[in-house]
Design a protein around this motif. Structure first.
Motif, PDB file in Angstrom:
ATOM      1  N   TYR A  15      34.128  40.946  -4.433  1.00  0.00           N
ATOM      2  CA  TYR A  15      32.882  41.456  -3.862  1.00  0.00           C
ATOM      3  C   TYR A  15      32.435  42.546  -4.822  1.00  0.00           C
ATOM      4  O   TYR A  15      32.999  43.646  -4.807  1.00  0.00           O
ATOM      5  CB  TYR A  15      33.107  42.069  -2.482  1.00  0.00           C
ATOM      6  CG  TYR A  15      33.514  41.068  -1.404  1.00  0.00           C
ATOM      7  CD1 TYR A  15      32.553  40.340  -0.710  1.00  0.00           C
ATOM      8  CD2 TYR A  15      34.849  40.878  -1.073  1.00  0.00           C
ATOM      9  CE1 TYR A  15      32.910  39.438   0.284  1.00  0.00           C
ATOM     10  CE2 TYR A  15      35.225  39.982  -0.079  1.00  0.00           C
ATOM     11  CZ  TYR A  15      34.249  39.265   0.592  1.00  0.00           C
ATOM     12  OH  TYR A  15      34.610  38.381   1.571  1.00  0.00           O
ATOM     13  N   ALA A  39      47.354  40.708   7.843  1.00  0.00           N
ATOM     14  CA  ALA A  39      46.663  41.725   8.630  1.00  0.00           C
ATOM     15  C   ALA A  39      45.172  41.680   8.324  1.00  0.00           C
ATOM     16  O   ALA A  39      44.730  41.014   7.389  1.00  0.00           O
ATOM     17  CB  ALA A  39      47.243  43.095   8.307  1.00  0.00           C
ATOM     18  N   ASN A  40      44.434  42.432   9.124  1.00  0.00           N
ATOM     19  CA  ASN A  40      43.027  42.664   8.893  1.00  0.00           C
ATOM     20  C   ASN A  40      42.769  43.087   7.455  1.00  0.00           C
ATOM     21  O   ASN A  40      43.429  43.997   6.971  1.00  0.00           O
ATOM     22  CB  ASN A  40      42.660  43.844   9.790  1.00  0.00           C
ATOM     23  CG  ASN A  40      41.340  43.650  10.435  1.00  0.00           C
ATOM     24  OD1 ASN A  40      40.489  42.950   9.879  1.00  0.00           O
ATOM     25  ND2 ASN A  40      41.165  44.249  11.584  1.00  0.00           N
ATOM     26  N   GLY A  41      41.854  42.418   6.771  1.00  0.00           N
ATOM     27  CA  GLY A  41      41.510  42.857   5.415  1.00  0.00           C
ATOM     28  C   GLY A  41      42.410  42.298   4.324  1.00  0.00           C
ATOM     29  O   GLY A  41      42.239  42.620   3.153  1.00  0.00           O
ATOM     30  N   ALA A  42      43.341  41.429   4.683  1.00  0.00           N
ATOM     31  CA  ALA A  42      44.266  40.884   3.678  1.00  0.00           C
ATOM     32  C   ALA A  42      43.565  39.934   2.715  1.00  0.00           C
ATOM     33  O   ALA A  42      44.045  39.693   1.606  1.00  0.00           O
ATOM     34  CB  ALA A  42      45.419  40.152   4.373  1.00  0.00           C
ATOM     35  N   GLY A  43      42.428  39.380   3.159  1.00  0.00           N
ATOM     36  CA  GLY A  43      41.680  38.471   2.290  1.00  0.00           C
ATOM     37  C   GLY A  43      41.615  37.043   2.806  1.00  0.00           C
ATOM     38  O   GLY A  43      41.145  36.145   2.104  1.00  0.00           O
ATOM     39  N   LYS A  44      42.031  36.839   4.038  1.00  0.00           N
ATOM     40  CA  LYS A  44      42.120  35.482   4.587  1.00  0.00           C
ATOM     41  C   LYS A  44      40.740  34.828   4.703  1.00  0.00           C
ATOM     42  O   LYS A  44      40.554  33.682   4.309  1.00  0.00           O
ATOM     43  CB  LYS A  44      42.806  35.515   5.963  1.00  0.00           C
ATOM     44  CG  LYS A  44      44.140  36.248   5.965  1.00  0.00           C
ATOM     45  CD  LYS A  44      44.810  36.250   7.326  1.00  0.00           C
ATOM     46  CE  LYS A  44      44.032  36.922   8.436  1.00  0.00           C
ATOM     47  NZ  LYS A  44      43.799  38.374   8.245  1.00  0.00           N
ATOM     48  N   THR A  45      39.795  35.590   5.249  1.00  0.00           N
ATOM     49  CA  THR A  45      38.443  35.033   5.413  1.00  0.00           C
ATOM     50  C   THR A  45      37.816  34.736   4.059  1.00  0.00           C
ATOM     51  O   THR A  45      37.181  33.688   3.860  1.00  0.00           O
ATOM     52  CB  THR A  45      37.560  36.026   6.210  1.00  0.00           C
ATOM     53  OG1 THR A  45      38.120  36.158   7.520  1.00  0.00           O
ATOM     54  CG2 THR A  45      36.125  35.546   6.322  1.00  0.00           C
ATOM     55  N   THR A  46      38.019  35.651   3.121  1.00  0.00           N
ATOM     56  CA  THR A  46      37.462  35.452   1.778  1.00  0.00           C
ATOM     57  C   THR A  46      38.044  34.200   1.134  1.00  0.00           C
ATOM     58  O   THR A  46      37.341  33.450   0.454  1.00  0.00           O
ATOM     59  CB  THR A  46      37.754  36.689   0.902  1.00  0.00           C
ATOM     60  OG1 THR A  46      37.331  37.859   1.612  1.00  0.00           O
ATOM     61  CG2 THR A  46      37.036  36.606  -0.427  1.00  0.00           C
ATOM     62  N   GLU A  87      34.956  32.356  11.515  1.00  0.00           N
ATOM     63  CA  GLU A  87      35.350  33.395  12.455  1.00  0.00           C
ATOM     64  C   GLU A  87      34.121  33.773  13.292  1.00  0.00           C
ATOM     65  O   GLU A  87      33.011  33.808  12.773  1.00  0.00           O
ATOM     66  CB  GLU A  87      35.794  34.607  11.623  1.00  0.00           C
ATOM     67  CG  GLU A  87      36.399  35.721  12.390  1.00  0.00           C
ATOM     68  CD  GLU A  87      36.950  36.803  11.439  1.00  0.00           C
ATOM     69  OE1 GLU A  87      36.639  36.790  10.231  1.00  0.00           O
ATOM     70  OE2 GLU A  87      37.683  37.656  11.938  1.00  0.00           O
ATOM     71  N   GLU A 164      40.636  32.225  12.389  1.00  0.00           N
ATOM     72  CA  GLU A 164      40.998  32.988  13.591  1.00  0.00           C
ATOM     73  C   GLU A 164      40.461  32.397  14.886  1.00  0.00           C
ATOM     74  O   GLU A 164      39.727  33.063  15.620  1.00  0.00           O
ATOM     75  CB  GLU A 164      40.480  34.426  13.476  1.00  0.00           C
ATOM     76  CG  GLU A 164      41.032  35.130  12.273  1.00  0.00           C
ATOM     77  CD  GLU A 164      41.805  36.386  12.626  1.00  0.00           C
ATOM     78  OE1 GLU A 164      42.193  36.581  13.797  1.00  0.00           O
ATOM     79  OE2 GLU A 164      42.039  37.166  11.695  1.00  0.00           O
ATOM     80  N   GLN A 197      45.639  36.159  12.618  1.00  0.00           N
ATOM     81  CA  GLN A 197      46.400  37.404  12.754  1.00  0.00           C
ATOM     82  C   GLN A 197      47.476  37.222  13.813  1.00  0.00           C
ATOM     83  O   GLN A 197      48.474  37.941  13.832  1.00  0.00           O
ATOM     84  CB  GLN A 197      45.476  38.541  13.189  1.00  0.00           C
ATOM     85  CG  GLN A 197      44.580  39.012  12.079  1.00  0.00           C
ATOM     86  CD  GLN A 197      43.913  40.345  12.411  1.00  0.00           C
ATOM     87  OE1 GLN A 197      44.574  41.294  12.784  1.00  0.00           O
ATOM     88  NE2 GLN A 197      42.615  40.382  12.261  1.00  0.00           N
TER      89      GLN A 197
HETATM   90  P1  ATP Z   1      39.793  39.842   8.842  1.00  0.00           P
HETATM   91  O1  ATP Z   1      40.927  39.494   9.707  1.00  0.00           O
HETATM   92  O2  ATP Z   1      39.162  41.152   9.178  1.00  0.00           O
HETATM   93  O3  ATP Z   1      38.778  38.751   8.681  1.00  0.00           O
HETATM   94  P2  ATP Z   1      40.712  39.123   6.264  1.00  0.00           P
HETATM   95  O4  ATP Z   1      42.155  39.018   5.973  1.00  0.00           O
HETATM   96  O5  ATP Z   1      39.998  37.877   6.563  1.00  0.00           O
HETATM   97  O6  ATP Z   1      40.457  40.121   7.428  1.00  0.00           O
HETATM   98  P3  ATP Z   1      38.669  39.609   4.336  1.00  0.00           P
HETATM   99  O7  ATP Z   1      37.589  39.681   5.356  1.00  0.00           O
HETATM  100  O8  ATP Z   1      38.771  38.398   3.518  1.00  0.00           O
HETATM  101  O9  ATP Z   1      40.067  39.856   5.026  1.00  0.00           O
HETATM  102  O10 ATP Z   1      38.556  40.893   3.391  1.00  0.00           O
HETATM  103  C1  ATP Z   1      39.343  41.084   2.238  1.00  0.00           C
HETATM  104  C2  ATP Z   1      38.933  42.338   1.499  1.00  0.00           C
HETATM  105  O11 ATP Z   1      37.594  42.215   1.038  1.00  0.00           O
HETATM  106  C3  ATP Z   1      38.968  43.592   2.351  1.00  0.00           C
HETATM  107  O12 ATP Z   1      39.449  44.633   1.573  1.00  0.00           O
HETATM  108  C4  ATP Z   1      37.535  43.813   2.727  1.00  0.00           C
HETATM  109  O13 ATP Z   1      37.280  45.198   2.902  1.00  0.00           O
HETATM  110  C5  ATP Z   1      36.797  43.282   1.531  1.00  0.00           C
HETATM  111  N1  ATP Z   1      35.500  42.724   1.945  1.00  0.00           N
HETATM  112  C6  ATP Z   1      35.275  41.760   2.864  1.00  0.00           C
HETATM  113  N2  ATP Z   1      33.977  41.483   2.969  1.00  0.00           N
HETATM  114  C7  ATP Z   1      33.336  42.289   2.087  1.00  0.00           C
HETATM  115  C8  ATP Z   1      31.962  42.486   1.722  1.00  0.00           C
HETATM  116  N3  ATP Z   1      30.994  41.770   2.264  1.00  0.00           N
HETATM  117  N4  ATP Z   1      31.708  43.411   0.769  1.00  0.00           N
HETATM  118  C9  ATP Z   1      32.688  44.148   0.196  1.00  0.00           C
HETATM  119  N5  ATP Z   1      33.997  43.991   0.493  1.00  0.00           N
HETATM  120  C10 ATP Z   1      34.323  43.099   1.432  1.00  0.00           C
END
Ligand code: ATP
Length: 240
Positions: A15, A39-46, A87, A164, A197
């Motif tokens: 990002y 965990a939250n923010g690990a990068g799974k959604t990305t 999600e 999720e 999660q």
């Molecule tokens: P969640 O359970 O909250 O969905 P996740 O494991 O899916 O968490 P991601 O949403 O993939 O995690 O986020 C991974 C990293 O990328 C995190 O550090 C988050 O802060 C960052 N991030 C996510 N979306 C953006 C965005 N639109 N702009 C900047 N950084 C982002």
């Protein structure tokens, strides 16, 4: 022939300057359920967004049925057979259940087959059949999740990417939805990549799993082996 369906190799996604996926590699075999925990923010959604073409990777390969698909537009990825159930459900709130399912089949034109698939969805989610004329926005959270999964099924996925599905649902509804996912995998042969999660339900359903932390895979193995690991038990399953 290899039963490898999806392979991710050394994937990196950003990002802006933030590196959210830091060299991820993983494999999904045909007919399996693979979970990605973290965990939250690990990068799974990305990770899921990169596989489904919503985000472009900076580096690495995504190989589906032997073909490199990184950088493809989302509609092309869907056509290839990869369906992302995002999600937060994201159903169309002002459209009825039936209309949402019909939209799910937007890439197809075979009317009889579409009707058959809609009946299949109603068979797996009878509550959706009961509420077929109801606006999706008036459904409960669990029912909206069912509709989001049902809409994904209308695209006849070779693999479903589920982000999720337990989010915001009661333990009982989560169990109900996961039992249906299990039947879809076992009876219809739908391959799944499930980001969660809630490690307990995910490992119960999955065959194999990966654990992500700060954009990296830090552990992988069969779901049974992961569920038995002390680290997983203390960090993700809430055991002492
Ligand atoms: P969640 O359970 O909250 O969905 P996740 O494991 O899916 O968490 P991601 O949403 O993939 O995690 O986020 C991974 C990293 O990328 C995190 O550090 C988050 O802060 C960052 N991030 C996510 N979306 C953006 C965005 N639109 N702009 C900047 N950084 C982002």
């Amino acid at each position: 022939m290899s039963d490898l369906l999806l392979e991710v190799r050394n994937l990196e996604t950003f990002y802006g300057p933030i590196m959210a996926i830091r060299g991820v590699s993983l494999e999904v075999r045909k007919g399996r359920v693979v979970t990605v925990l973290g965990a939250n923010g690990a990068g799974k959604t990305t990770l899921l967004k990169t596989i489904s073409g919503i985000m472009d990777p900076e580096k690495g390969k995504i190989i589906f049925e032997g073909q490199e698909i990184q950088g493809w537009e989302p509609h092309r990825v869907v056509k290839a057979g990869i369906v992302h159930v995002p999600e937060g459900r994201e159903v169309f709130p002002l459209l009825t259940v039936e209309e949402n399912l019909a939209l799910g089949a937007y890439t197809r034109s075979d009317k009889a087959e579409i009707a058959r698939d809609r009946d299949l969805v109603f068979n797996y989610f009878p509550i959706l059949a009961e509420r077929r004329k109801q606006e999706a926005g008036t459904l409960s959270g669990g029912q909206q999740q069912m509709l989001a999964i049902g809409r994904g099924l209308m695209l006849r996925p070779k693999i479903m990417l589920l982000d999720e599905p337990s989010l915001g649902l009661s333990p009982l509804l989560t169990q109900e939805i996961f039992a249906i996912l299990k039947r879809l995998n076992q009876d219809e042969g739908v391959t799944m990549m499930l980001v969660e999660q809630n490690a307990a339900v995910a490992l119960d359903l999955a065959d194999d799993g990966y654990v992500m932390e700060l954009g990296r895979i830090v552990m992988s193995g069969t779901a049974d082996r992961l569920a038995a690991s002390e680290d997983i038990q203390s960090f993700y399953l809430g055991h002492d």
